[in-house]
Motif scaffolding. Structure first.
Motif, PDB file in Angstrom:
ATOM      1  N   VAL A  40       0.849  -1.198   0.000  1.00  0.00           N
ATOM      2  CA  VAL A  40       0.000   0.000   0.000  1.00  0.00           C
ATOM      3  C   VAL A  40       0.885   1.248   0.000  1.00  0.00           C
ATOM      4  O   VAL A  40       0.653   2.206  -0.761  1.00  0.00           O
ATOM      5  N   GLU A  41       1.919   1.235   0.834  1.00  0.00           N
ATOM      6  CA  GLU A  41       2.809   2.409   0.921  1.00  0.00           C
ATOM      7  C   GLU A  41       3.494   2.668  -0.418  1.00  0.00           C
ATOM      8  O   GLU A  41       3.602   3.809  -0.861  1.00  0.00           O
ATOM      9  N   GLU A  42       3.911   1.587  -1.063  1.00  0.00           N
ATOM     10  CA  GLU A  42       4.596   1.755  -2.344  1.00  0.00           C
ATOM     11  C   GLU A  42       3.630   2.336  -3.393  1.00  0.00           C
ATOM     12  O   GLU A  42       3.965   3.267  -4.118  1.00  0.00           O
ATOM     13  N   ARG A  43       2.426   1.781  -3.445  1.00  0.00           N
ATOM     14  CA  ARG A  43       1.440   2.249  -4.434  1.00  0.00           C
ATOM     15  C   ARG A  43       1.048   3.712  -4.173  1.00  0.00           C
ATOM     16  O   ARG A  43       0.893   4.508  -5.085  1.00  0.00           O
ATOM     17  N   ALA A  44       0.894   4.048  -2.867  1.00  0.00           N
ATOM     18  CA  ALA A  44       0.440   5.407  -2.527  1.00  0.00           C
ATOM     19  C   ALA A  44       1.587   6.418  -2.538  1.00  0.00           C
ATOM     20  O   ALA A  44       1.349   7.629  -2.566  1.00  0.00           O
ATOM     21  N   GLY A  45       2.815   5.913  -2.467  1.00  0.00           N
ATOM     22  CA  GLY A  45       3.958   6.827  -2.357  1.00  0.00           C
ATOM     23  C   GLY A  45       3.954   7.576  -1.042  1.00  0.00           C
ATOM     24  O   GLY A  45       4.423   8.719  -0.951  1.00  0.00           O
ATOM     25  N   ALA A  46       3.407   6.956  -0.012  1.00  0.00           N
ATOM     26  CA  ALA A  46       3.319   7.596   1.310  1.00  0.00           C
ATOM     27  C   ALA A  46       3.257   6.503   2.370  1.00  0.00           C
ATOM     28  O   ALA A  46       2.842   5.375   2.087  1.00  0.00           O
ATOM     29  N   SER A  47       3.669   6.855   3.603  1.00  0.00           N
ATOM     30  CA  SER A  47       3.622   5.875   4.688  1.00  0.00           C
ATOM     31  C   SER A  47       2.172   5.693   5.150  1.00  0.00           C
ATOM     32  O   SER A  47       1.311   6.542   4.879  1.00  0.00           O
ATOM     33  N   VAL A  48       1.921   4.607   5.872  1.00  0.00           N
ATOM     34  CA  VAL A  48       0.561   4.364   6.377  1.00  0.00           C
ATOM     35  C   VAL A  48       0.082   5.540   7.243  1.00  0.00           C
ATOM     36  O   VAL A  48      -1.019   6.061   7.020  1.00  0.00           O
ATOM     37  N   PRO A  49       0.881   6.027   8.214  1.00  0.00           N
ATOM     38  CA  PRO A  49       0.403   7.177   8.994  1.00  0.00           C
ATOM     39  C   PRO A  49       0.106   8.402   8.129  1.00  0.00           C
ATOM     40  O   PRO A  49      -0.864   9.119   8.368  1.00  0.00           O
ATOM     41  N   GLU A  50       0.926   8.612   7.091  1.00  0.00           N
ATOM     42  CA  GLU A  50       0.665   9.761   6.202  1.00  0.00           C
ATOM     43  C   GLU A  50      -0.646   9.593   5.446  1.00  0.00           C
ATOM     44  O   GLU A  50      -1.400  10.545   5.266  1.00  0.00           O
ATOM     45  N   ILE A  51      -0.899   8.388   4.984  1.00  0.00           N
ATOM     46  CA  ILE A  51      -2.154   8.141   4.248  1.00  0.00           C
ATOM     47  C   ILE A  51      -3.348   8.428   5.171  1.00  0.00           C
ATOM     48  O   ILE A  51      -4.299   9.099   4.796  1.00  0.00           O
ATOM     49  N   PHE A  52      -3.274   7.906   6.415  1.00  0.00           N
ATOM     50  CA  PHE A  52      -4.366   8.154   7.367  1.00  0.00           C
ATOM     51  C   PHE A  52      -4.543   9.666   7.586  1.00  0.00           C
ATOM     52  O   PHE A  52      -5.659  10.163   7.636  1.00  0.00           O
ATOM     53  N   ARG A  53      -3.418  10.357   7.726  1.00  0.00           N
ATOM     54  CA  ARG A  53      -3.479  11.774   8.102  1.00  0.00           C
ATOM     55  C   ARG A  53      -3.975  12.648   6.953  1.00  0.00           C
ATOM     56  O   ARG A  53      -4.812  13.513   7.134  1.00  0.00           O
ATOM     57  N   THR A  54      -3.449  12.398   5.761  1.00  0.00           N
ATOM     58  CA  THR A  54      -3.748  13.332   4.673  1.00  0.00           C
ATOM     59  C   THR A  54      -4.933  12.896   3.814  1.00  0.00           C
ATOM     60  O   THR A  54      -5.579  13.718   3.185  1.00  0.00           O
ATOM     61  N   ARG A  55      -5.210  11.582   3.773  1.00  0.00           N
ATOM     62  CA  ARG A  55      -6.283  11.123   2.875  1.00  0.00           C
ATOM     63  C   ARG A  55      -7.402  10.419   3.623  1.00  0.00           C
ATOM     64  O   ARG A  55      -8.459  10.172   3.060  1.00  0.00           O
ATOM     65  N   GLY A  56      -7.149  10.045   4.867  1.00  0.00           N
ATOM     66  CA  GLY A  56      -8.202   9.451   5.688  1.00  0.00           C
ATOM     67  C   GLY A  56      -8.182   7.932   5.681  1.00  0.00           C
ATOM     68  O   GLY A  56      -7.656   7.297   4.754  1.00  0.00           O
ATOM     69  N   GLU A  57      -8.773   7.351   6.726  1.00  0.00           N
ATOM     70  CA  GLU A  57      -8.757   5.886   6.866  1.00  0.00           C
ATOM     71  C   GLU A  57      -9.488   5.200   5.710  1.00  0.00           C
ATOM     72  O   GLU A  57      -9.072   4.140   5.245  1.00  0.00           O
ATOM     73  N   GLN A  58     -10.583   5.825   5.229  1.00  0.00           N
ATOM     74  CA  GLN A  58     -11.368   5.185   4.183  1.00  0.00           C
ATOM     75  C   GLN A  58     -10.528   4.935   2.923  1.00  0.00           C
ATOM     76  O   GLN A  58     -10.608   3.864   2.311  1.00  0.00           O
ATOM     77  N   VAL A  59      -9.695   5.915   2.558  1.00  0.00           N
ATOM     78  CA  VAL A  59      -8.835   5.754   1.382  1.00  0.00           C
ATOM     79  C   VAL A  59      -7.825   4.630   1.632  1.00  0.00           C
ATOM     80  O   VAL A  59      -7.559   3.797   0.760  1.00  0.00           O
ATOM     81  N   PHE A  60      -7.274   4.603   2.857  1.00  0.00           N
ATOM     82  CA  PHE A  60      -6.359   3.515   3.191  1.00  0.00           C
ATOM     83  C   PHE A  60      -7.054   2.170   3.014  1.00  0.00           C
ATOM     84  O   PHE A  60      -6.489   1.231   2.427  1.00  0.00           O
ATOM     85  N   ARG A  61      -8.291   2.035   3.527  1.00  0.00           N
ATOM     86  CA  ARG A  61      -9.002   0.744   3.455  1.00  0.00           C
ATOM     87  C   ARG A  61      -9.260   0.334   2.009  1.00  0.00           C
ATOM     88  O   ARG A  61      -9.218  -0.845   1.671  1.00  0.00           O
TER      89      ARG A  61
END
Ligand code: S3P
Length: 180
Positions: A40-61
């Motif tokens: 997920v981190e590789e695809r998003a180009g961001a760490s898991v905490p960054e994804i949660f913070r900037t895009r929200g848990e729903q996007v992470f899921r």
């Protein structure tokens, strides 16, 4: 050697050792190891905490679901999922007949201690009282983790030892459900 299994899917709470056990199990079996959070981190180009913070848990899921489906197409792989991946009706129950699901059980105290020792990095436990939060989450999630075919004590030894127990059992009795 591994009976009908073409992939092993490790599930369990944060800090249960899925990544460490998965890497060791891949080496034991000579299979590739894949880590869903890392994918997920590789695809998003961001760490898991960054994804949660900037895009929200729903996007992470959503990313977690998509990448999980992609990785589950692989054969001869050990897949470490994230702690929230199996907690939906379309996950463990929809694994195909070549996928062995393994729940690494861990106590609340053990999980929190390990996450702490790893320096945090789990947005869901970045709260004032992580132990209380972990207990609430584990209470909600156990009913999902329990659906795994094998249940293994993730605290009975080092990750290498836990992996070796799984590998030994795969060699000797791969098909019977395991309740460790
Ligand atoms: C989560 C677990 C984490 C990561 C994210 C959310 C969860 O993975 O996917 O922080 O919902 O339990 P680990 O189980 O590898 O810590």
């Amino acid at each position: 050697m591994t009976g009908p299994w073409r992939r092993i899917v490790l599930v369990g709470f944060m800090g249960s050792g899925k990544t460490e056990v998965g890497g060791a199990l891949g080496r034991e079996l000579g299979w590739a190891f894949e880590d869903l959070d890392a994918a997920v981190e590789e695809r998003a180009g961001a760490s898991v905490p960054e994804i949660f913070r900037t895009r929200g848990e729903q996007v992470f899921r959503e990313l977690e679901g998509t990448l999980g489906d992609e990785l589950l197409e692989g054969e001869g792989i050990v897949l470490a999922t994230g702690g929230g991946w199996p907690c939906r009706p379309d996950r463990i129950d929809r694994l195909d007949e070549g996928s062995l699901s393994v729940w690494l059980r861990v106590s609340v105290e053990g999980a929190v201690a390990r996450v702490h020792a790893q320096g945090g990095g789990r947005p869901l436990l970045a709260v004032d009282d992580p132990t209380k939060r972990a207990r609430e989450l584990l209470d909600e999630r156990e009913r999902w983790y329990e659906r795994a075919r094998w249940h293994v004590d993730g605290e009975a030894g080092t990750p290498d030892e836990v992996a070796r127990r799984i590998a030994d059992r795969l060699r000797t009795d791969p098909e019977r459900p395991l309740r460790d």
